[in-house]
Design an enzyme around this catalytic site. Structure first.
Site, PDB file in Angstrom:
ATOM      1  N   GLU A 127      22.780  13.961  31.280  1.00 17.02           N
ATOM      2  CA  GLU A 127      23.542  14.863  32.151  1.00 17.02           C
ATOM      3  C   GLU A 127      24.060  16.071  31.372  1.00 17.02           C
ATOM      4  O   GLU A 127      24.132  17.185  31.909  1.00 17.02           O
ATOM      5  CB  GLU A 127      24.692  14.103  32.803  1.00 17.02           C
ATOM      6  CG  GLU A 127      24.220  13.088  33.837  1.00 17.02           C
ATOM      7  CD  GLU A 127      25.346  12.244  34.398  1.00 17.02           C
ATOM      8  OE1 GLU A 127      25.658  12.404  35.583  1.00 17.02           O
ATOM      9  OE2 GLU A 127      25.907  11.429  33.643  1.00 17.02           O
ATOM     10  N   GLU A 148      22.459   4.308  34.612  1.00 17.79           N
ATOM     11  CA  GLU A 148      23.769   3.857  35.083  1.00 17.79           C
ATOM     12  C   GLU A 148      23.698   2.787  36.166  1.00 17.79           C
ATOM     13  O   GLU A 148      24.477   1.813  36.154  1.00 17.79           O
ATOM     14  CB  GLU A 148      24.583   5.059  35.589  1.00 17.79           C
ATOM     15  CG  GLU A 148      25.136   5.949  34.491  1.00 17.79           C
ATOM     16  CD  GLU A 148      24.186   7.064  34.097  1.00 17.79           C
ATOM     17  OE1 GLU A 148      24.638   8.019  33.447  1.00 17.79           O
ATOM     18  OE2 GLU A 148      22.979   6.977  34.440  1.00 17.79           O
TER      19      GLU A 148
END
Length: 679
Positions: A127, A148
Site C-alpha cells: 500500500e 490481510e
C-alpha cells in the site's frame, strides 16, 4: 516494542540534468533478511521523513521523491504482533489513521513519487508503494501481495481504494480476496508488472541504477506510463457482488474479513478517496480488535516460525547425502512425488512399476504436468526439458540399486508394502534410506521383517503433492537418527513444512479428519438429514465440507482408512453401512466438474443409503457441530497422551497445513478449548 525504521539514508541523488531526487531507504537495521515493518515508531519516522521532503518539494529544491527498502525486503506493513495485542478500539483506529495520513503525503506530493520495489512488498508495504505515482520492481522479487484477508484483516492503508483504480476491479479482487484465500498466493515482480501494479521491471544486479534512469525519463516526460480507464461503477460493483456470491458459497460467512474487504471494494467503485479511507479506518479498527485476528496471528506464527524449526527433528548434520531417488510405483501419487523431487531437488528420479503400461503412464503424467507449468509461464521451456530429463521409469527393480533414498507409493495395504520393502532390500545399498508414503499404516510393522529396520522412515506427503505444504515425518520404533534427519532434509529440499510424528495410527491429520468424517457418517446413520449434515460444519469455514472431502479422497479409500483406524483405535471410528453401500453402488456424494470444492452440491437423495440406527435419533446443525467438536477434542487429548507429537502446537500446525484448518480459527486445539461445551 515496535521496530524502528531508519530513514537516515534520505540521500540526494542527481537525476541527470533534471535536478535532485530525494531517495528514502527503509531499513530497520535488523539484517538483510528481517522484514521492514511499520509499527507506531516506524510510521512516525516515515511520516517525518515525508514531511521533510514535502517541504523541500514545495520549495522547488527537489524534482522527485523515491522510496525503497533493503535488497530482500521493501516493506511488510504493520507490526502484526503489536497489533494483535490491541483490544482498545481507540488504539486500533490510531493505527489505521496513521497509515492513511502518512501515505497520503506520497500521493499528494507536488513532484513525482516513485517506489523502487527491490524486495518483498506485502500488506501495508505494498500500500505504501501504491501511494506513489509510479513503481519499479526487481525481476527477482517473489513476494508481492495484500495478504490481510488471510490474516483476518483488510488492506486498511488505502489498498481497497488505490488498487482497483490502478489495475481494475477484476484484478483487484484477485489480489485482495482471491489470492489470500488461495493459500496466501503472492505475486512475483514480473507478475506484478504484467497486471499493472508495477510500471517497469529491472534486473536485480543494477536495480536501483536502472530505476533512477527510468525515473528521469518519466520526470522528463519521455516515458510516462499510461493509465487504464477507470471501471464503470456499475460494472465494478457487479464484479464485487459476483465474487461475494462465490466466496459465500465457499466460506458461508464463517470469517468476517473477506466480507468486509468486499464491502470496501464495493464502496470504492464509486466513492471518493476520503470516504473510502474512512471506511477502511472503521473496518480495520473492528477487525484488529476481533478474536479472529488474534487467532490468525497465532496460526501465522505456527506456519512461519515453528514450521521452519520442527520440534523433535534430529540434528540436521546427521542427514545422509541424497544424490538420487527411487520411487517404488508409477501411479498417480508416485508420479506426483517423482515430479516434485525432480523439480525441487533437481535430482535424477527413477520410478519402478510392474509393467510397461504403468511406467509409461507415469512418465506421461510427469510430461503433461511439466507442460502445464510451461504453458502457464511458471516454468521456462528449458527448465521443463531439464525436469523431464531427470525422471525415468523402469520395470527392473535393480535400477533402483544406486538410489540414496527409495520411497514406496503403492497400494495402501500393509502386506503389499512389506513385500515391496523386502524386494528392495535385496538390491539397494545398506546405506539407502527406505521411506513410505503411507497415510495411516504402521511403519514399525512395515519394517519388522527387514534386516535393517533402522533405515525405514515415514514421509507422508499430502495429495495433491505440488500444492499441499505439509509432510508428516514419521519415526518408527527402530528408525535411527540418520534416517530420520534425512527425511526432514528431503522435506525441506522439497520446500515443504514438516512435523515430527510418532508411528501411531493415522498419524495426525488423517486421524482427525477420519474421526470427523466418522462422526458425520454416524450422525447420518442415526437419522440426521443429509442437508443438515452438510450445513452443520459451515460455521468453521473449512476449505470443503465432509461430503466434498469424502468425494475428493474417494469413498472407497475413505472407507478403507476408516476400517483401518477402527481396527487399531476402536469403535469410536464407527462402521457405516451407508458408506459401504454407496461404495458398492459407485454412487458419488457430490455433483462436481473436475475436482470437488467447498461449493460442490451434495446430492440429498443419498439419504436412502443411511439411517441404520434411526432409534438413536438425528441431530440438528448445532448438535452435530458440537458432536464433531467433542469427538475431535477427545482425539486430540488421546494423541497428546500417546505422545504422537511433541506439543499441541504440532497438531495445530499439521491441521493448518495438511487439512486447510482456517487461519481465522487459529489452531484446532485453542479452538476446541474456546468452544468446549458450547451449544
Amino acid at each position: 516494542m515496535s521496530e524502528r525504521i531508519t530513514h537516515s539514508l534520505i540521500r540526494d541523488v542527481t537525476l541527470e540534468d533534471l535536478g535532485t531526487l530525494a531517495l528514502i531507504t527503509l531499513d530497520n537495521a535488523a539484517g538483510p533478511r528481517k522484514p521492514n515493518t511499520l509499527g507506531p515508531d516506524g510510521m512516525a519516522e516515515l511520516r517525518a521523513a515525508l514531511e521533510s521532503v514535502t517541504t523541500r518539494a514545495h520549495a522547488g529544491e527537489i524534482a522527485a521523491v523515491a522510496i525503497t527498502g533493503k535488497p530482500f525486503h521493501f516493506a511488510a506493513g504493520a507490526d502484526l504482533h503489536g497489533a494483535a495485542e490491541i483490544s482498545n478500539p481507540v488504539a486500533a483506529r490510531t493505527i489505521a489513521e496513521a497509515g492513511h495520513d502518512t501515505f497520503q503525503l506520497l500521493s499528494d506530493m507536488p513532484v513525482p513519487t516513485f517506489a523502487f520495489i527491490g524486495g518483498a512488498a506485502l500488506g501495508g508495504g505494498l500500500e505504501l508503494a501504491l501511494s506513489c505515482h509510479y513503481r519499479t520492481v526487481s525481476s527477482a522479487v517473489r513476494g508481492i501481495g495484500l495478504p490481510e484477508v488471510f490474516l483476518g484483516l483488510i488492506p486498511g492503508w488505502g489498498g481497497t481504494y488505490l488498487l482497483p483504480r490502478l489495475i481494475g476491479m477484476e484484478r483487484a479482487l484477485t489480489v485482495i480476496v482471491e489470492n489470500p484465500l488461495r493459500q496466501n498466493t503472492q505475486l512475483s515482480g514480473p507478475e506484478a508488472a504484467r497486471i499493472g501494479i508495477a510500471d517497469a521491471v529491472f534486473d536485480p544486479a543494477d536495480f536501483i541504477a536502472e530505476s533512477l534512469r527510468w525515473s528521469a525519463q518519466v520526470v522528463r516526460g519521455d516515458d510516462v506510463p499510461s493509465r487504464r480507464e477507470p471501471d464503470d461503477p456499475d460494472t465494478a460493483r457487479a464484479l464485487v457482488e459476483s465474487a461475494r456470491t462465490d466466496i459465500r458459497s465457499r466460506l458461508h460467512d464463517a470469517a468476517p474479513a473477506p466480507g468486509r474487504a468486499l464491502d470496501l471494494l464495493h464502496l470504492s467503485a464509486g466513492g471518493d478517496r476520503q470516504e473510502c479511507f474512512e471506511a477502511e479506518n472503521a473496518a480495520l479498527t473492528d477487525l484488529i480488535c476481533s478474536p479472529e485476528f488474534a487467532a490468525s496471528v497465532y496460526a501465522f506464527d505456527l506456519t512461519t516460525r515453528r514450521a521452519k524449526s520442527p520440534a523433535g527433528a534430529p540434528d540436521a548434520e546427521l542427514a545422509r547425502p541424497v544424490r538420487s531417488i527411487g520411487v517404488a510405483g508409477a501411479g498417480l501419487m508416485a508420479s506426483q512425488l517423482a515430479l516434485l523431487f525432480a523439480r525441487r531437488m533437481r535430482l535424477p528420479v527413477v520410478m519402478r512399476d510392474l509393467d510397461v503400461i504403468r511406467t509409461e503412464r507415469g512418465l506421461q503424467f510427469v510430461a503433461e504436468e511439466v507442460q502445464k507449468l510451461v504453458t502457464k509461464g511458471r516454468m521456462s521451456a528449458a527448465e521443463g526439458n531439464r525436469v523431464r530429463s531427470l525422471v525415468s521409469a523402469t520395470t527392473d527393480l535393480a535400477e533402483l540399486r544406486h538410489a540414496d533414498l527409495v520411497i514406496e507409493a503403492v497400494f495402501e495395504e500393509l502386506e503389499v508394502k512389506k513385500q515391496v520393502f523386502a524386494e528392495l532390500e535385496h538390491v539397494i545399498s545398506p546405506d539407502t534410506v527406505l521411506a513410505t508414503n503411507t497415510s495411516a499404516l504402521s511403519i514399525t510393522a512395515m519394517a519388522a521383517d527387514l534386516a535393517h529396520p533402522e533405515r525405514v522412515v515415514g514421509l507422508h506427503f499430502f495429495n495433491p503433492v505440488a500444492q499441499m505444504p505439509l509432510v508428516e515425518v514419521v519415526r518408527a520404533e527402530r528408525t535411527d537418527d540418520s534416517a530420520y534427519a534425512t527425511a526432514f532434509a528431503v522435506a525441506a529440499s522439497c520446500r515443504k513444512s514438516a512435523i515430527a510424528v510418532a508411528d501411531a495410527p493415522g498419524f495426525v491429520v488423517n486421524r482427525l479428519l477420519v474421526r470427523l468424517l466418522g462422526e458425520v457418517l454416524g450422525s447420518l446413520e442415526d437419522g440426521t438429514d443429509v442437508r443438515t449434515a452438510d450445513r452443520a460444519l459451515w460455521p468453521l469455514g473449512l476449505p470443503m465440507g465432509p461430503f466434498q472431502l469424502l468425494q475428493l479422497v474417494g469413498p472407497a479409500v475413505a472407507g478403507h482408512v476408516l476400517d483401518t483406524l477402527r481396527e487399531q483405535l476402536g469403535e469410536r471410528y464407527p462402521t457405516s453401512p451407508g458408506l459401504q453401500a454407496m461404495i458398492a453402488d459407485g454412487v458419488p456424494f457430490v455433483e462436481f466438474e473436475g475436482r470437488p470444492s467447498a461449493s460442490s452440491p451434495v446430492d440429498p437423495t443419498i439419504s436412502r443409503y443411511f439411517g441404520s440406527r434411526p432409534e438413536v435419533g438425528g441431530q440438528d446443525e448445532a448438535g452435530l457441530l458440537q458432536r464433531v467438536r467433542d469427538a475431535l477434542a477427545q482425539e486430540v487429548d488421546l494423541m497428546l497422551a500417546e505422545g504422537v507429537v511433541a506439543e499441541a502446537a504440532d497438531i495445530d500446525l499439521g491441521m493448518i497445513l495438511g487439512a486447510g484448518w482456517p487461519f481465522h480459527l487459529g489452531g484446532i486445539t485453542p479452538y476446541l478449548e474456546r468452544t468446549a461445551g458450547t451449544p
